[in-house]
Scaffold this motif. Sequence first.
Motif, mmCIF file in Angstrom:
data_model
loop_
_atom_site.group_PDB
_atom_site.id
_atom_site.type_symbol
_atom_site.label_atom_id
_atom_site.label_comp_id
_atom_site.label_asym_id
_atom_site.label_seq_id
_atom_site.Cartn_x
_atom_site.Cartn_y
_atom_site.Cartn_z
ATOM 1 N N GLY A 72 42.697 47.051 30.424
ATOM 2 C CA GLY A 72 43.520 46.778 31.425
ATOM 3 C C GLY A 72 42.120 46.368 32.546
ATOM 4 O O GLY A 72 42.900 46.152 33.886
ATOM 5 N N LEU A 73 40.853 46.514 32.720
ATOM 6 C CA LEU A 73 40.593 46.644 33.885
ATOM 7 C C LEU A 73 40.219 45.757 33.849
ATOM 8 O O LEU A 73 40.284 44.097 34.860
ATOM 9 C CB LEU A 73 39.507 47.507 33.387
ATOM 10 C CG LEU A 73 38.405 46.374 34.956
ATOM 11 C CD1 LEU A 73 38.578 47.184 36.617
ATOM 12 C CD2 LEU A 73 36.831 48.303 34.502
ATOM 13 N N TRP A 74 40.112 44.627 32.650
ATOM 14 C CA TRP A 74 40.127 43.463 32.716
ATOM 15 C C TRP A 74 40.971 42.066 33.687
ATOM 16 O O TRP A 74 40.395 41.266 34.085
ATOM 17 C CB TRP A 74 39.418 42.766 31.339
ATOM 18 C CG TRP A 74 39.156 41.622 31.083
ATOM 19 C CD1 TRP A 74 37.675 40.919 30.770
ATOM 20 C CD2 TRP A 74 39.821 40.304 30.487
ATOM 21 N NE1 TRP A 74 38.174 39.559 29.879
ATOM 22 C CE2 TRP A 74 39.118 38.995 30.352
ATOM 23 C CE3 TRP A 74 41.663 39.844 30.523
ATOM 24 C CZ2 TRP A 74 39.821 37.673 30.057
ATOM 25 C CZ3 TRP A 74 41.752 38.715 29.822
ATOM 26 C CH2 TRP A 74 41.097 37.074 30.282
ATOM 27 N N ALA A 75 42.262 42.218 33.012
ATOM 28 C CA ALA A 75 43.180 42.200 33.161
ATOM 29 C C ALA A 75 43.439 41.980 34.839
ATOM 30 O O ALA A 75 43.500 41.104 35.258
ATOM 31 C CB ALA A 75 44.014 41.834 32.465
ATOM 32 N N SER A 76 43.011 43.146 35.404
ATOM 33 C CA SER A 76 43.006 43.677 36.749
ATOM 34 C C SER A 76 42.265 42.581 37.489
ATOM 35 O O SER A 76 42.801 41.579 39.088
ATOM 36 C CB SER A 76 42.577 44.862 36.735
ATOM 37 O OG SER A 76 44.130 45.969 36.366
ATOM 38 N N LEU A 77 41.014 42.383 36.973
ATOM 39 C CA LEU A 77 39.678 41.511 37.586
ATOM 40 C C LEU A 77 40.631 40.063 37.932
ATOM 41 O O LEU A 77 40.275 39.570 38.064
ATOM 42 C CB LEU A 77 38.667 41.447 36.984
ATOM 43 C CG LEU A 77 37.821 43.210 37.165
ATOM 44 C CD1 LEU A 77 36.925 42.859 36.659
ATOM 45 C CD2 LEU A 77 37.254 43.754 39.105
ATOM 46 N N ALA A 87 43.099 39.482 40.304
ATOM 47 C CA ALA A 87 42.352 39.629 41.841
ATOM 48 C C ALA A 87 41.381 38.445 41.807
ATOM 49 O O ALA A 87 41.134 38.365 43.222
ATOM 50 C CB ALA A 87 41.637 40.689 41.794
ATOM 51 N N PHE A 88 40.931 38.372 41.212
ATOM 52 C CA PHE A 88 40.123 36.830 41.099
ATOM 53 C C PHE A 88 40.907 35.457 41.476
ATOM 54 O O PHE A 88 40.736 34.455 42.333
ATOM 55 C CB PHE A 88 39.017 36.282 40.467
ATOM 56 C CG PHE A 88 38.181 35.454 40.616
ATOM 57 C CD1 PHE A 88 37.300 35.345 40.793
ATOM 58 C CD2 PHE A 88 39.108 33.884 39.314
ATOM 59 C CE1 PHE A 88 36.501 34.355 40.915
ATOM 60 C CE2 PHE A 88 38.106 33.037 39.942
ATOM 61 C CZ PHE A 88 36.488 33.058 40.659
ATOM 62 N N ALA A 89 41.888 35.108 40.743
ATOM 63 C CA ALA A 89 42.808 33.941 41.074
ATOM 64 C C ALA A 89 43.934 34.149 42.644
ATOM 65 O O ALA A 89 43.497 33.532 42.429
ATOM 66 C CB ALA A 89 44.137 34.490 39.704
ATOM 67 N N GLY A 93 33.261 37.342 44.758
ATOM 68 C CA GLY A 93 33.493 36.119 43.734
ATOM 69 C C GLY A 93 33.100 36.444 42.551
ATOM 70 O O GLY A 93 33.126 36.202 41.075
ATOM 71 N N PHE A 94 31.780 35.939 42.332
ATOM 72 C CA PHE A 94 30.875 35.637 41.644
ATOM 73 C C PHE A 94 30.362 37.316 40.355
ATOM 74 O O PHE A 94 30.365 37.300 39.448
ATOM 75 C CB PHE A 94 28.883 35.397 41.828
ATOM 76 C CG PHE A 94 27.606 35.438 40.851
ATOM 77 C CD1 PHE A 94 27.765 33.859 40.197
ATOM 78 C CD2 PHE A 94 27.270 36.192 40.809
ATOM 79 C CE1 PHE A 94 27.378 34.285 39.499
ATOM 80 C CE2 PHE A 94 26.153 36.105 39.628
ATOM 81 C CZ PHE A 94 26.378 34.834 39.092
ATOM 82 N N LEU A 95 30.453 38.335 40.848
ATOM 83 C CA LEU A 95 30.055 39.433 40.722
ATOM 84 C C LEU A 95 31.310 39.846 39.548
ATOM 85 O O LEU A 95 31.271 40.266 39.074
ATOM 86 C CB LEU A 95 29.695 40.046 41.850
ATOM 87 C CG LEU A 95 28.363 40.699 42.635
ATOM 88 C CD1 LEU A 95 28.545 41.737 43.767
ATOM 89 C CD2 LEU A 95 27.602 40.345 41.455
ATOM 90 N N MET A 96 32.860 39.446 40.598
ATOM 91 C CA MET A 96 33.187 39.951 39.867
ATOM 92 C C MET A 96 34.082 38.968 38.308
ATOM 93 O O MET A 96 34.328 39.699 36.978
ATOM 94 C CB MET A 96 35.237 39.680 40.823
ATOM 95 C CG MET A 96 35.398 40.384 41.635
ATOM 96 S SD MET A 96 36.535 40.077 43.168
ATOM 97 C CE MET A 96 38.397 40.309 41.372
ATOM 98 N N LEU A 97 33.184 37.249 38.120
ATOM 99 C CA LEU A 97 33.543 37.072 37.280
ATOM 100 C C LEU A 97 32.000 37.286 36.603
ATOM 101 O O LEU A 97 32.309 37.758 35.291
ATOM 102 C CB LEU A 97 32.999 35.689 37.993
ATOM 103 C CG LEU A 97 33.619 34.223 38.756
ATOM 104 C CD1 LEU A 97 33.028 33.180 38.768
ATOM 105 C CD2 LEU A 97 35.084 33.773 37.384
ATOM 106 N N CYS A 98 31.166 37.933 36.296
ATOM 107 C CA CYS A 98 30.505 38.446 35.908
ATOM 108 C C CYS A 98 31.026 40.279 35.416
ATOM 109 O O CYS A 98 30.743 40.254 34.271
ATOM 110 C CB CYS A 98 29.167 38.854 36.320
ATOM 111 S SG CYS A 98 28.121 37.905 36.638
#
Length: 583
Positions: free
Chosen positions: A22-27, A30-32, A79-84
């Motif tokens: 769920g957290l993965w899908a939310s991130l 959010a990034f998109a 954004g970079f931290l969200m990708l990580c």
Amino acid sequence: AAVPPAEAEPWLPSGAAKVAAGLWASLVLAFALGVLESWVASGGGELCRTTDVACWARVDFSRPEFLIMQPGGQVTLLGFLMLCAIVLLTPLCGQGFMTFAAVLAFDAYLLCLPLLPARTVDLAKGFAQHNLGLDDGVLGWLNSGEAMGCMALVCYPVFARLQLATGPSSEPSALCRALVLGSSALFWGWLISTGHCVRNGPLLGDAIFVACLASMIAYVTLQLRRGVGQRRHLQACLVGLVLSAWATLLLDAHSAWRPAAGGAALAKYYAQCAGLVALSWVAVMRNVHAEGTWEPVRVARPCSGSTWAHGYAPMQSETGDACGKPKVDQAWYMYWDLSGAILPIAVMLSMPWQAQVGFAQFPPLMPYDFPKDGVVFKPSLSGYIDAPEGMAMFAAAMSCVFVNFWRYLDKEILHASTLQLTMDSTVNPNAPDRSWHNRVHLPGRFCFLVYTQMFFGLFMVMTYSWQPLPHTYLTALFGGCAATLIVWVMCADKRLRSTWLMPGLFAAAMSMFVVVLSVNQIYGGSARLPEYLIVPYPGSPTDDNLFWLCETTSLSLTCLIAPVANILVERQGSRDNLVDSKA
């Protein structure tokens, strides 16, 4: 997402895996959304230099549309931290989630690439040049290093699953294995032909594409004739493959369709997308239906080496004698060991010659705000692969390395499962697995292999000419995860420590990696190294090759580790089988 081992047990409770998913899908959403908002708000923001760390790391909540991506198109630190975070959460989400994420990411990228706004010319240069008479198939939209790198990122988990699912332990037919390997090789060859098709027309690329689909059609047809389960799914994929191949041929034959405007110009693009989507679902079919009747399953008391699931019906010529040991396809193992060791090194060492013929990029492309009066003559791997052909060739070679790492983990999991089955059957048939190896070492190595593969894919997507700061940090993350993975592999498997070869390769690779980081830190902003560091190379367009040679040496030594590990494990397995046969 990367390839989860089919035999691995979950190392997180199901509830924790659902929370991670769920957290993965939310991130991801959010990034998109942040990237989309930044595309819409193209003006009104403060432009800053691409290498300005203070501007890159600044968080301005008064302009939420620029929190993920800056007005100039650079990904911010947030954004970079969200990708990580997305990468770190991926292996924690569960194997089923990763399988669907892999295939859906591949399909979504293909289906949505033509829909990117015109402002994203840095990511999809093929879209901006489409009306100039370029190929209107898939290759016409991959005419940039960034777009090709993203294609490689989403291809890795799909084709690794396909190739591993047809290994000798799962697929008894050598013909099926040859068809899958041929289809994969043709797919990468199709991507490598991008530049030629853009310059000279699509016929060569379309011929390779149709040959790739034809090989996969033959494989699926053979599976259906042998009576595998999940026939409806395979039949649907077969229809998609056949329609895509014929549509590509017909659209090429009717050249009048090619200059058509509007939706007709995308006819061949989406026709080819249909074939690639069908291919991706064939690749993950065994993972999706791992509990179904298609997956060959080993049992405790084998006959003919293994007992296959009901409905698979392998022929005696495929499995060996009626109650003997199965045939061992040494050619399949040798192919991966040699390709994983030779192809990456050959591709990297030939990059200066590739630059001479237009496959690799030289002089290296610089960020848009780099001083226009300066020309950089210092080559690097990042600079050479900024061309779509060079990116595709490099990605194809490195895919063999990752498949070899997955092969090693598959051997480890099968070995650990066999040992645990023997122990539990002699002590307590219902005893749970409590071994330190299965609870810590296997999941840990699995996670860091996923991290290594995904950070390497992001390293190719975020080229230095487009995202210089994220590219630099992703290089360090990829190297750090690879080093952790190799150390963990050697610590957990004493067979790899029985010879000096593995520790020696790792020490040499890390030494060269430190040299690369040091040279980049000291001379990263210079267009040319000092005269005392000038190193010529045969066929190179420049005499300043030290930095590129250090990068190539470090990565080449790293690429050798996986084939060497597989060879050592296979040699030990052969010795164990010899002892068992004598006993």
